[in-house]
Design a protein around this motif. Structure first.
Motif, PDB file in Angstrom:
ATOM      1  N   GLU A  46      -6.219  -9.626  -3.974  1.00 44.05           N
ATOM      2  CA  GLU A  46      -6.344  -9.372  -2.550  1.00 44.05           C
ATOM      3  C   GLU A  46      -5.054  -8.790  -1.999  1.00 44.05           C
ATOM      4  O   GLU A  46      -3.963  -9.250  -2.311  1.00 44.05           O
ATOM      5  CB  GLU A  46      -6.689 -10.662  -1.810  1.00 44.05           C
ATOM      6  CG  GLU A  46      -8.060 -11.213  -2.181  1.00 44.05           C
ATOM      7  CD  GLU A  46      -8.369 -12.490  -1.441  1.00 44.05           C
ATOM      8  OE1 GLU A  46      -7.498 -12.944  -0.671  1.00 44.05           O
ATOM      9  OE2 GLU A  46      -9.462 -13.032  -1.628  1.00 44.05           O
ATOM     10  N   VAL A  47      -5.192  -7.761  -1.177  1.00 42.64           N
ATOM     11  CA  VAL A  47      -4.067  -7.172  -0.470  1.00 42.64           C
ATOM     12  C   VAL A  47      -4.457  -7.107   0.995  1.00 42.64           C
ATOM     13  O   VAL A  47      -5.339  -6.361   1.380  1.00 42.64           O
ATOM     14  CB  VAL A  47      -3.745  -5.752  -0.998  1.00 42.64           C
ATOM     15  CG1 VAL A  47      -2.568  -5.166  -0.237  1.00 42.64           C
ATOM     16  CG2 VAL A  47      -3.440  -5.801  -2.480  1.00 42.64           C
ATOM     17  N   GLY A  48      -3.829  -7.898   1.801  1.00 42.78           N
ATOM     18  CA  GLY A  48      -4.195  -7.948   3.207  1.00 42.78           C
ATOM     19  C   GLY A  48      -3.050  -8.474   4.039  1.00 42.78           C
ATOM     20  O   GLY A  48      -1.881  -8.400   3.670  1.00 42.78           O
ATOM     21  N   MET A 107      -8.033  -2.093  -9.729  1.00 45.55           N
ATOM     22  CA  MET A 107      -7.362  -3.246 -10.317  1.00 45.55           C
ATOM     23  C   MET A 107      -6.624  -4.089  -9.282  1.00 45.55           C
ATOM     24  O   MET A 107      -6.556  -5.311  -9.405  1.00 45.55           O
ATOM     25  CB  MET A 107      -6.380  -2.794 -11.404  1.00 45.55           C
ATOM     26  CG  MET A 107      -7.033  -2.145 -12.611  1.00 45.55           C
ATOM     27  SD  MET A 107      -5.812  -1.436 -13.744  1.00 45.55           S
ATOM     28  CE  MET A 107      -4.890  -2.907 -14.199  1.00 45.55           C
ATOM     29  N   LEU A 108      -6.077  -3.437  -8.268  1.00 41.56           N
ATOM     30  CA  LEU A 108      -5.171  -4.138  -7.365  1.00 41.56           C
ATOM     31  C   LEU A 108      -5.684  -4.272  -5.938  1.00 41.56           C
ATOM     32  O   LEU A 108      -5.042  -4.903  -5.113  1.00 41.56           O
ATOM     33  CB  LEU A 108      -3.804  -3.438  -7.359  1.00 41.56           C
ATOM     34  CG  LEU A 108      -3.159  -3.320  -8.748  1.00 41.56           C
ATOM     35  CD1 LEU A 108      -1.860  -2.533  -8.670  1.00 41.56           C
ATOM     36  CD2 LEU A 108      -2.887  -4.698  -9.329  1.00 41.56           C
ATOM     37  N   GLY A 109      -6.821  -3.671  -5.627  1.00 35.79           N
ATOM     38  CA  GLY A 109      -7.478  -3.949  -4.363  1.00 35.79           C
ATOM     39  C   GLY A 109      -7.005  -3.191  -3.145  1.00 35.79           C
ATOM     40  O   GLY A 109      -7.314  -3.576  -2.018  1.00 35.79           O
ATOM     41  N   LEU A 110      -6.253  -2.110  -3.302  1.00 38.41           N
ATOM     42  CA  LEU A 110      -5.825  -1.326  -2.147  1.00 38.41           C
ATOM     43  C   LEU A 110      -6.965  -0.454  -1.636  1.00 38.41           C
ATOM     44  O   LEU A 110      -7.789   0.014  -2.416  1.00 38.41           O
ATOM     45  CB  LEU A 110      -4.634  -0.421  -2.500  1.00 38.41           C
ATOM     46  CG  LEU A 110      -3.230  -0.998  -2.297  1.00 38.41           C
ATOM     47  CD1 LEU A 110      -2.982  -2.137  -3.269  1.00 38.41           C
ATOM     48  CD2 LEU A 110      -2.169   0.078  -2.463  1.00 38.41           C
ATOM     49  N   ASP A 111      -6.988  -0.239  -0.316  1.00 41.29           N
ATOM     50  CA  ASP A 111      -7.917   0.742   0.247  1.00 41.29           C
ATOM     51  C   ASP A 111      -7.534   2.120  -0.261  1.00 41.29           C
ATOM     52  O   ASP A 111      -6.367   2.411  -0.533  1.00 41.29           O
ATOM     53  CB  ASP A 111      -7.863   0.732   1.770  1.00 41.29           C
ATOM     54  CG  ASP A 111      -8.427  -0.558   2.357  1.00 41.29           C
ATOM     55  OD1 ASP A 111      -9.268  -1.188   1.692  1.00 41.29           O
ATOM     56  OD2 ASP A 111      -8.001  -0.930   3.464  1.00 41.29           O
TER      57      ASP A 111
END
Length: 257
Positions: free
Chosen positions: A126-128, A170-174
């Protein structure tokens, strides 16, 4: 005559860069080696210069729009820059034919990536607003950063066709943030690769300036007008072109040399 060819090839590469983003740079090294007759020690630094400057030009508006994840870019750069130097060092030890065959394989992978449907969702970490879950992301981001840096040093490619899938899937970035972050990573790796190759290469600066100048100008002009182009269709045709060039590299390297 050579400078004229350099100007023409640089303009073509630049237009592809402007229309497609980093993927267009995959043809820079073949253009320099087979179009201008340079060896890899001369072609790779010129390619890295074009990639780095064109990516920097593309990264500036992304930075202004706050579409760069600086922590992720820092991880990729910290892992990728040493790997870039390692890749360039190994490349000097390998026969040019081996490097060209490896480069053709990378081109095939890049072409496949261009033909694949790219989604905008990533679920691996998750990246938020709460930040990055490094316990989950570090085992994925560190190897990806090393791999991209190594390819940059060895082959003189930006690696965007690998960076963006890693950041998104893999890393969840937009996707919008992944593109900006990828451009910053490419600038860092290309600068490191350029430094590592300049120390051991004899470069024809006239050809370098001609090729890089028209490539950068073509990139900026095409990027400005690129919104009117059907990029999805163009990307498919470009992937087929990449496959054709990869086949030519293999045939020339294996059968004709």
């Amino acid at each position: 005559m050579t400078l004229t060819v350099a100007l023409a090839l640089g303009a073509i590469i630049g237009v592809l860069l402007g229309l497609l983003g980093g993927g267009g740079s995959i043809l820079a090294v073949p253009a320099l080696v087979f179009g201008l007759g340079l060896d890899l020690e001369q072609a790779i630094p010129i390619s890295l210069l074009v990639i780095g400057v064109a990516s920097l030009a593309g990264a500036v508006p992304k930075i202004r729009e706050h579409q760069v994840n600086w922590r992720m870019a820092g991880v990729f750069a910290a892992c990728g820059i040493p790997a870039t130097f390692a890749g360039s060092a190994i490349g000097r030890l390998l026969p040019q034919s081996v490097v060209l065959i490896g480069f053709a394989a990378v081109m095939v992978v890049a072409g496949i990536r261009m033909l694949m449907d790219r989604g905008d969702t990533g679920t691996a970490c998750e990246v938020g607003d709460s930040g990055i879950d490094w316990r989950r992301c570090a085992p994925r981001s560190i190897p990806a950063g090393i791999a991209v840096g190594f390819l940059t040093g060895l082959f003189g490619v930006g690696g965007g066709f690998l960076i963006i899938p890693a950041l998104v899937l893999m890393l969840g970035l937009d996707m919008s943030v992944a593109v900006g972050t990828s451009l910053v990573i490419i600038v860092a790796n290309s600068a490191a690769g350029l430094v590592s190759h300049l120390s051991g290469a004899s470069i024809d600066w006239a050809i370098t300036v001609a090729f890089a100048g028209t490539a950068i100008a073509g990139s900026l002009i095409a990027g400005h007008f690129g919104t009117k182009v059907d990029t999805d269709r163009l990307q498919r045709w470009f992937a087929y072109l990449v496959f054709a060039v990869a086949a030519y590299v293999l045939i020339d390297t294996i059968l004709l040399r």
